[in-house]
Design a protein around this motif. Structure first.
Motif, PDB file in Angstrom:
ATOM      1  N   TYR A 182      -8.974 -27.599  17.370  1.00 40.62           N
ATOM      2  CA  TYR A 182      -8.065 -26.777  18.150  1.00 40.62           C
ATOM      3  C   TYR A 182      -8.674 -26.478  19.529  1.00 40.62           C
ATOM      4  O   TYR A 182      -7.994 -26.604  20.560  1.00 40.62           O
ATOM      5  CB  TYR A 182      -7.770 -25.471  17.412  1.00 40.62           C
ATOM      6  N   PHE A 183      -9.930 -26.108  19.562  1.00 40.15           N
ATOM      7  CA  PHE A 183     -10.603 -25.833  20.830  1.00 40.15           C
ATOM      8  C   PHE A 183     -10.591 -27.059  21.742  1.00 40.15           C
ATOM      9  O   PHE A 183     -10.384 -26.953  22.951  1.00 40.15           O
ATOM     10  CB  PHE A 183     -12.037 -25.390  20.556  1.00 40.15           C
ATOM     11  N   GLU A 184     -10.801 -28.226  21.130  1.00 38.36           N
ATOM     12  CA  GLU A 184     -10.888 -29.469  21.888  1.00 38.36           C
ATOM     13  C   GLU A 184      -9.572 -29.808  22.589  1.00 38.36           C
ATOM     14  O   GLU A 184      -9.570 -30.488  23.619  1.00 38.36           O
ATOM     15  CB  GLU A 184     -11.289 -30.606  20.943  1.00 38.36           C
ATOM     16  N   GLU A 185      -8.460 -29.309  22.070  1.00 42.39           N
ATOM     17  CA  GLU A 185      -7.165 -29.555  22.703  1.00 42.39           C
ATOM     18  C   GLU A 185      -7.064 -28.908  24.072  1.00 42.39           C
ATOM     19  O   GLU A 185      -6.265 -29.320  24.911  1.00 42.39           O
ATOM     20  CB  GLU A 185      -6.033 -29.043  21.804  1.00 42.39           C
ATOM     21  N   GLY A 186      -7.866 -27.872  24.312  1.00 39.98           N
ATOM     22  CA  GLY A 186      -7.947 -27.275  25.628  1.00 39.98           C
ATOM     23  C   GLY A 186      -6.890 -26.249  25.969  1.00 39.98           C
ATOM     24  O   GLY A 186      -6.689 -25.934  27.147  1.00 39.98           O
ATOM     25  N   HIS A 187      -6.209 -25.703  24.970  1.00 44.45           N
ATOM     26  CA  HIS A 187      -5.127 -24.761  25.255  1.00 44.45           C
ATOM     27  C   HIS A 187      -5.365 -23.385  24.631  1.00 44.45           C
ATOM     28  O   HIS A 187      -4.427 -22.606  24.490  1.00 44.45           O
ATOM     29  CB  HIS A 187      -3.801 -25.323  24.766  1.00 44.45           C
ATOM     30  N   SER A 188      -6.592 -23.091  24.247  1.00 44.67           N
ATOM     31  CA  SER A 188      -6.842 -21.796  23.605  1.00 44.67           C
ATOM     32  C   SER A 188      -6.639 -20.656  24.593  1.00 44.67           C
ATOM     33  O   SER A 188      -6.948 -20.776  25.787  1.00 44.67           O
ATOM     34  CB  SER A 188      -8.250 -21.754  23.018  1.00 44.67           C
ATOM     35  N   GLN A 189      -6.136 -19.557  24.097  1.00 45.03           N
ATOM     36  CA  GLN A 189      -5.927 -18.357  24.899  1.00 45.03           C
ATOM     37  C   GLN A 189      -7.076 -17.395  24.601  1.00 45.03           C
ATOM     38  O   GLN A 189      -7.019 -16.615  23.671  1.00 45.03           O
ATOM     39  CB  GLN A 189      -4.582 -17.718  24.557  1.00 45.03           C
ATOM     40  N   GLY A 190      -8.135 -17.486  25.377  1.00 54.68           N
ATOM     41  CA  GLY A 190      -9.334 -16.729  25.070  1.00 54.68           C
ATOM     42  C   GLY A 190     -10.212 -17.503  24.099  1.00 54.68           C
ATOM     43  O   GLY A 190     -10.287 -18.732  24.143  1.00 54.68           O
ATOM     44  N   LYS A 191     -10.875 -16.788  23.198  1.00 54.64           N
ATOM     45  CA  LYS A 191     -11.896 -17.388  22.360  1.00 54.64           C
ATOM     46  C   LYS A 191     -11.400 -17.764  20.966  1.00 54.64           C
ATOM     47  O   LYS A 191     -10.519 -17.134  20.393  1.00 54.64           O
ATOM     48  CB  LYS A 191     -13.066 -16.402  22.222  1.00 54.64           C
ATOM     49  N   VAL A 192     -12.054 -18.798  20.412  1.00 52.55           N
ATOM     50  CA  VAL A 192     -11.826 -19.238  19.031  1.00 52.55           C
ATOM     51  C   VAL A 192     -13.051 -18.833  18.207  1.00 52.55           C
ATOM     52  O   VAL A 192     -14.192 -19.186  18.569  1.00 52.55           O
ATOM     53  CB  VAL A 192     -11.626 -20.774  18.986  1.00 52.55           C
TER      54      VAL A 192
END
Length: 322
Positions: free
Chosen positions: A308-318
């Motif tokens: 999910y992080f690698e997709e580059g669309h996180s809103q803040g932190k994972v």
């Protein structure tokens, strides 16, 4: 203890959840029962061995460090005989990237000087979000960017982990902050104090007449010439993320531009630093900075968290919880 282990470079699927011996702290170490860790770009570099230059530090043919995870928050369970400051029961957080990593596990033994007492007003999940991302933002703005009060600062990629901290840190240092993000993240930036927001799907800040004293590029891509155009006559550009082309331009062209004119342009690599983490602790305690959490995953779901992080669309932190 349970830990996410890998012994060959590759995608997140190379990680295996295994049982292993709980570490015993050496005389100069602290044993921490980890409550939460977080996902950073460095975890992907560690896992994949890409860019290949990173293998000089992480192992040429196979990983030198077999448990990823830099950020941790947890509780001290035991201390070595030489430990002076911490004691069992203390709640701490820290960055392990300079002392062997190992945060994707239930326990870790680390030197005392990589840890800081956790602010009492935030949770373990929130504390785990802080060390690498917040210190990256701080070092980029304060040290490399030489930020000053009342400057106009633009943060490109402002809604991710580093970006959300950068907005708040810049505001705490007295800057007028513009955040660049996609449509769905505009309200997040407003909620953390951005003075202005730009939706990159609708307008290109590098083509507007507004110029900035400092531009921090955390994500997205514009050629370095476009960033230069958006700076004022003595502005600074600092690159801490983005695509390979953006990194190369900042590394190669940045020093030349800086030597031949008044605009200073280049990139920055974060360094774990206890004093900087203490500085962030004070901002957290004073309510000037609050971690933005997107999603949490269990340790066994670390593969999914990394994907999910690698997709580059996180809103803040994972975040990964134990």
């Amino acid at each position: 203890m349970k830990a996410m282990f890998y012994d060959k470079y590759g995608p997140p699927e190379v990680l295996k959840l295994i049982e292993m011996e709980k570490p015993i702290p050496k005389d100069n170490q602290v044993l921490v029962k980890i409550q939460a860790s977080s996902v950073n770009y460095g975890n992907l570099v560690l896992l994949k061995g890409v860019p290949y230059l990173s293998r000089l530090a992480f192992g040429l043919l196979k990983p030198k460090y077999t448990i990823p995870g830099g950020d941790i928050a947890g509780r001290v369970e035991a201390v070595g005989k030489d430990i002076k400051q911490l004691q069992p029961g203390d709640e701490v957080f820290g960055d392990l990237s300079g002392c062997g990593w190992g945060g994707f596990a239930e326990y870790v033994a680390v030197p005392e000087d990589v840890l800081v007492l956790k602010p009492v007003n935030i949770s373990f999940v929130e504390a785990a979000a802080v060390p690498m991302a917040a210190v990256t933002a701080l070092q980029a703005l304060r040290d490399k960017g030489q930020i000053k009060s009342r400057q106009k600062v633009l943060i490109n990629g402002a809604s991710g982990g580093v970006g959300t901290f950068a907005v708040q840190i810049a505001k705490s240092l007295g800057a007028e902050v513009t955040g660049v993000c996609s449509t769905r993240n505009l309200d997040i930036l407003r909620s953390i104090g951005a003075d202005h927001v730009i939706d990159y799907t609708k307008e290109d800040f590098t083509k507007k007449t507004q110029s900035y004293d400092l531009i921090l590029a955390v994500n997205g891509y514009h050629p370095i010439s476009a960033y230069k155009r958006a700076l004022n006559s003595h502005g600074r550009y600092v690159m801490v993320g983005g695509g390979g082309a953006q990194f190369t331009e900042a590394l190669v062209q940045g020093p030349f531009i800086s030597l031949t004119g008044n605009k200073k342009m280049g990139n920055m690599l974060q360094r774990a630093n206890q004093k900087d983490l203490i500085f962030m602790k004070e901002l957290l305690e004073n309510g000037k900075v609050k971690p933005v959490i997107d999603r949490t995953y269990n340790l066994s779901e670390a593969h999914e968290a990394l994907r999910y992080f690698e997709e580059g669309h996180s809103q803040g932190k994972v975040i990964i919880t134990m």
